[in-house]
Design an enzyme around this catalytic site. Structure first.
Site, PDB file in Angstrom:
ATOM      1  N   GLU A 172       0.853  -1.192   0.000  1.00  0.00           N
ATOM      2  CA  GLU A 172       0.000   0.000   0.000  1.00  0.00           C
ATOM      3  C   GLU A 172       0.889   1.242   0.000  1.00  0.00           C
ATOM      4  O   GLU A 172       1.862   1.299   0.754  1.00  0.00           O
ATOM      5  CB  GLU A 172      -0.910  -0.007   1.242  1.00  0.00           C
ATOM      6  CG  GLU A 172      -1.804   1.218   1.299  1.00  0.00           C
ATOM      7  CD  GLU A 172      -2.928   1.081   2.310  1.00  0.00           C
ATOM      8  OE1 GLU A 172      -3.593   0.029   2.342  1.00  0.00           O
ATOM      9  OE2 GLU A 172      -3.122   2.037   3.071  1.00  0.00           O
ATOM     10  N   ALA A 176      -9.110  12.545   1.942  1.00  0.00           N
ATOM     11  CA  ALA A 176     -10.448  12.676   2.512  1.00  0.00           C
ATOM     12  C   ALA A 176     -11.465  13.316   1.572  1.00  0.00           C
ATOM     13  O   ALA A 176     -12.657  13.146   1.738  1.00  0.00           O
ATOM     14  CB  ALA A 176     -10.363  13.473   3.806  1.00  0.00           C
ATOM     15  N   ASP A 194     -13.151   8.310   6.972  1.00  0.00           N
ATOM     16  CA  ASP A 194     -13.339   8.777   8.346  1.00  0.00           C
ATOM     17  C   ASP A 194     -14.140  10.076   8.351  1.00  0.00           C
ATOM     18  O   ASP A 194     -14.005  10.883   7.426  1.00  0.00           O
ATOM     19  CB  ASP A 194     -11.967   9.036   9.007  1.00  0.00           C
ATOM     20  CG  ASP A 194     -11.318   7.737   9.432  1.00  0.00           C
ATOM     21  OD1 ASP A 194     -12.049   6.850   9.912  1.00  0.00           O
ATOM     22  OD2 ASP A 194     -10.091   7.610   9.262  1.00  0.00           O
ATOM     23  N   GLN A 232      -7.121  -3.855   8.535  1.00  0.00           N
ATOM     24  CA  GLN A 232      -6.421  -2.826   9.305  1.00  0.00           C
ATOM     25  C   GLN A 232      -5.153  -3.461   9.893  1.00  0.00           C
ATOM     26  O   GLN A 232      -5.110  -4.687  10.095  1.00  0.00           O
ATOM     27  CB  GLN A 232      -7.352  -2.355  10.430  1.00  0.00           C
ATOM     28  CG  GLN A 232      -6.808  -1.278  11.330  1.00  0.00           C
ATOM     29  CD  GLN A 232      -6.470  -0.019  10.568  1.00  0.00           C
ATOM     30  OE1 GLN A 232      -5.458   0.014   9.874  1.00  0.00           O
ATOM     31  NE2 GLN A 232      -7.303   0.994  10.679  1.00  0.00           N
TER      32      GLN A 232
HETATM   33  P1  FAD Z   1     -17.680   0.786   6.915  1.00  0.00           P
HETATM   34  O1  FAD Z   1     -17.505  -0.582   6.384  1.00  0.00           O
HETATM   35  O2  FAD Z   1     -18.879   1.558   6.455  1.00  0.00           O
HETATM   36  O3  FAD Z   1     -17.697   0.662   8.506  1.00  0.00           O
HETATM   37  C1  FAD Z   1     -17.603   1.809   9.341  1.00  0.00           C
HETATM   38  C2  FAD Z   1     -18.340   1.535  10.669  1.00  0.00           C
HETATM   39  O4  FAD Z   1     -19.755   1.494  10.407  1.00  0.00           O
HETATM   40  C3  FAD Z   1     -18.001   0.170  11.299  1.00  0.00           C
HETATM   41  O5  FAD Z   1     -18.023   0.316  12.690  1.00  0.00           O
HETATM   42  C4  FAD Z   1     -19.135  -0.715  10.840  1.00  0.00           C
HETATM   43  O6  FAD Z   1     -19.387  -1.804  11.734  1.00  0.00           O
HETATM   44  C5  FAD Z   1     -20.303   0.262  10.833  1.00  0.00           C
HETATM   45  N1  FAD Z   1     -21.346  -0.139   9.860  1.00  0.00           N
HETATM   46  C6  FAD Z   1     -21.134  -0.591   8.598  1.00  0.00           C
HETATM   47  N2  FAD Z   1     -22.322  -0.860   8.005  1.00  0.00           N
HETATM   48  C7  FAD Z   1     -23.298  -0.569   8.927  1.00  0.00           C
HETATM   49  C8  FAD Z   1     -24.709  -0.643   8.925  1.00  0.00           C
HETATM   50  N3  FAD Z   1     -25.383  -1.066   7.845  1.00  0.00           N
HETATM   51  N4  FAD Z   1     -25.377  -0.268  10.056  1.00  0.00           N
HETATM   52  C9  FAD Z   1     -24.711   0.180  11.156  1.00  0.00           C
HETATM   53  N5  FAD Z   1     -23.355   0.262  11.210  1.00  0.00           N
HETATM   54  C10 FAD Z   1     -22.662  -0.099  10.111  1.00  0.00           C
HETATM   55  N6  FAD Z   1      -9.483   6.080   4.673  1.00  0.00           N
HETATM   56  C11 FAD Z   1      -9.294   7.038   3.732  1.00  0.00           C
HETATM   57  O7  FAD Z   1      -9.801   8.172   3.897  1.00  0.00           O
HETATM   58  N7  FAD Z   1      -8.553   6.812   2.603  1.00  0.00           N
HETATM   59  C12 FAD Z   1      -7.997   5.598   2.357  1.00  0.00           C
HETATM   60  O8  FAD Z   1      -7.345   5.412   1.323  1.00  0.00           O
HETATM   61  C13 FAD Z   1      -8.161   4.551   3.319  1.00  0.00           C
HETATM   62  N8  FAD Z   1      -7.638   3.321   3.114  1.00  0.00           N
HETATM   63  C14 FAD Z   1      -7.884   2.313   4.013  1.00  0.00           C
HETATM   64  C15 FAD Z   1      -7.375   1.021   3.757  1.00  0.00           C
HETATM   65  C16 FAD Z   1      -7.598  -0.018   4.655  1.00  0.00           C
HETATM   66  C17 FAD Z   1      -7.060  -1.405   4.335  1.00  0.00           C
HETATM   67  C18 FAD Z   1      -8.340   0.230   5.854  1.00  0.00           C
HETATM   68  C19 FAD Z   1      -8.563  -0.880   6.841  1.00  0.00           C
HETATM   69  C20 FAD Z   1      -8.841   1.495   6.105  1.00  0.00           C
HETATM   70  C21 FAD Z   1      -8.623   2.555   5.210  1.00  0.00           C
HETATM   71  N9  FAD Z   1      -9.125   3.844   5.419  1.00  0.00           N
HETATM   72  C22 FAD Z   1      -8.936   4.842   4.495  1.00  0.00           C
HETATM   73  C23 FAD Z   1      -9.822   4.174   6.681  1.00  0.00           C
HETATM   74  C24 FAD Z   1     -11.361   4.030   6.579  1.00  0.00           C
HETATM   75  O9  FAD Z   1     -11.890   4.971   5.672  1.00  0.00           O
HETATM   76  C25 FAD Z   1     -11.929   4.273   7.983  1.00  0.00           C
HETATM   77  O10 FAD Z   1     -11.534   3.252   8.856  1.00  0.00           O
HETATM   78  C26 FAD Z   1     -13.426   4.502   8.060  1.00  0.00           C
HETATM   79  O11 FAD Z   1     -13.732   5.028   9.347  1.00  0.00           O
HETATM   80  C27 FAD Z   1     -14.273   3.258   7.857  1.00  0.00           C
HETATM   81  O12 FAD Z   1     -14.275   2.877   6.554  1.00  0.00           O
HETATM   82  P2  FAD Z   1     -14.936   1.466   6.132  1.00  0.00           P
HETATM   83  O13 FAD Z   1     -14.919   1.424   4.674  1.00  0.00           O
HETATM   84  O14 FAD Z   1     -14.337   0.364   6.885  1.00  0.00           O
HETATM   85  O15 FAD Z   1     -16.443   1.715   6.657  1.00  0.00           O
END
Ligand code: FAD
Length: 286
Positions: free
Chosen positions: A17, A51, A110, A175
């Site tokens: 990455e 972001a 985020d 993560q």
């Molecule tokens: P989601 O899958 O939507 O989950 C977020 C939260 O919402 C979780 O607690 C989940 O349990 C909850 N949730 C999901 N669906 C529901 C539902 N239907 N009802 C209620 N709750 C729900 N951020 C960036 O800005 N740029 C990047 O390039 C980036 N790369 C990343 C790469 C990796 C491998 C990882 C692990 C994270 C990365 N992030 C990045 C961070 C990520 O954007 C944050 O962690 C963000 O807060 C959550 O994104 P997510 O896609 O996991 O969200």
């Protein structure tokens, strides 16, 4: 090539990455880093996404194009959705298709006070489902072996992850974590919940003590005592900490591989020295 095909071919998959440099001038300097990273022959490289704002998208796409066409490695473009509406995602998809980019890591992003959130996509699974309708990309999603910091409970976290996979996420990139037991338990829970796609562990080799402390507080990763002792012992010795950080990451990777995990996603932090040392350490294993 779709990264689902890479993961389905049963070989061990090593991916990296990287993040796009913030300034255009630095984007030109990234060639030196990419040259070394690509010589190490990762099966794919994922490129993070800022972001919000078009400058972020452009740098991510420019870097992904470089990786694919200049260096011949498959790119994965990260895409966050909270700051975008469907029309903007359509526009972004159109550009990716026209540039021949086939893989997206679909993310929520985020919460950010500087970005106006929009209503079309609340969770990453909404973006996955939307992108999947046209079936133009292989879609990956993020997962959290120690739960997302906003998670209500481990049960709801895994249930939400299953929703993301059912919506069309074909691979899950994890993560970072520093205790492999948390990954093994998470993987087991996912399988019990019927999540059957590849779950790729994310490993971050640590090279400075401030970075690790920030990471642990940001993403809630646990900080095993064995690892804390190493960081404390070498935090004032830059090269010593580098050696210790690489050895710790290598021991995590070797333990994962020995336990039949057949893919590793390395958070390179754009540091070719890190990637080189890790690849050297597993050259007869991967
Ligand atoms: P989601 O899958 O939507 O989950 C977020 C939260 O919402 C979780 O607690 C989940 O349990 C909850 N949730 C999901 N669906 C529901 C539902 N239907 N009802 C209620 N709750 C729900 N951020 C960036 O800005 N740029 C990047 O390039 C980036 N790369 C990343 C790469 C990796 C491998 C990882 C692990 C994270 C990365 N992030 C990045 C961070 C990520 O954007 C944050 O962690 C963000 O807060 C959550 O994104 P997510 O896609 O996991 O969200």
């Amino acid at each position: 090539m779709r990264i689902s095909d890479i993961h389905n071919n049963n070989k061990t998959v090593l991916s990296f990455e990287i993040f796009p440099p913030k300034r255009d001038t630095e984007l030109r300097d990234i060639d030196e880093t990419l040259e070394i990273l690509c010589e190490l022959k990762p099966q794919y490289i994922s490129v993070t996404f800022g972001a919000g704002g078009s400058a972020n998208c452009n740098n991510t796409i420019e870097l992904a194009k470089k990786i694919k066409y200049q260096y011949g490695v498959e790119p994965v473009v990260h895409l966050t959705c909270r700051g975008y509406d469907k029309a903007e995602i359509d526009e972004f998809s159109k550009v990716l298709v026209s540039e021949g980019i086939e893989n997206i890591l679909a993310l929520r992003g985020d919460p950010n006070p500087n970005i106006q959130e929009k209503d079309d996509f609340k969770y990453a699974s909404d973006l996955v489902a939307y992108l999947k309708q046209k079936n133009q990309f292989c879609i990956a999603g993020a997962c959290y072996p120690e739960c997302h910091p906003e998670s209500e409970s481990r049960v709801s976290e895994i249930k939400n992850l299953k929703t993301k996979v059912d919506a069309g996420a074909e691979i899950l990139l994890s993560q970072l974590f520093f205790d492999n037991e948390t990954f093994f338990k998470f993987e087991e829970d996912c399988r019990i919940a019927g999540i059957n796609v590849p779950i790729v562990p994310g490993i971050m080799p640590v090279i400075n003590a401030a970075q690790i402390k920030r990471m642990v507080s940001l993403c809630g990763a646990s900080f095993p005592t064995r690892f804390q002792k190493i960081i404390t012992k070498y935090e004032d010795n830059k090269e010593g900490l580098f050696d210790a950080g690489m050895s710790y990451a290598l021991s995590q990777i070797i333990d994962l591989l020995a336990n039949d995990v057949n893919s590793i996603h390395l958070y390179t932090m754009n540091n070719p020295r890190v990637a080189r040392r890790i690849c050297e350490g597993v050259k007869n294993i991967i």
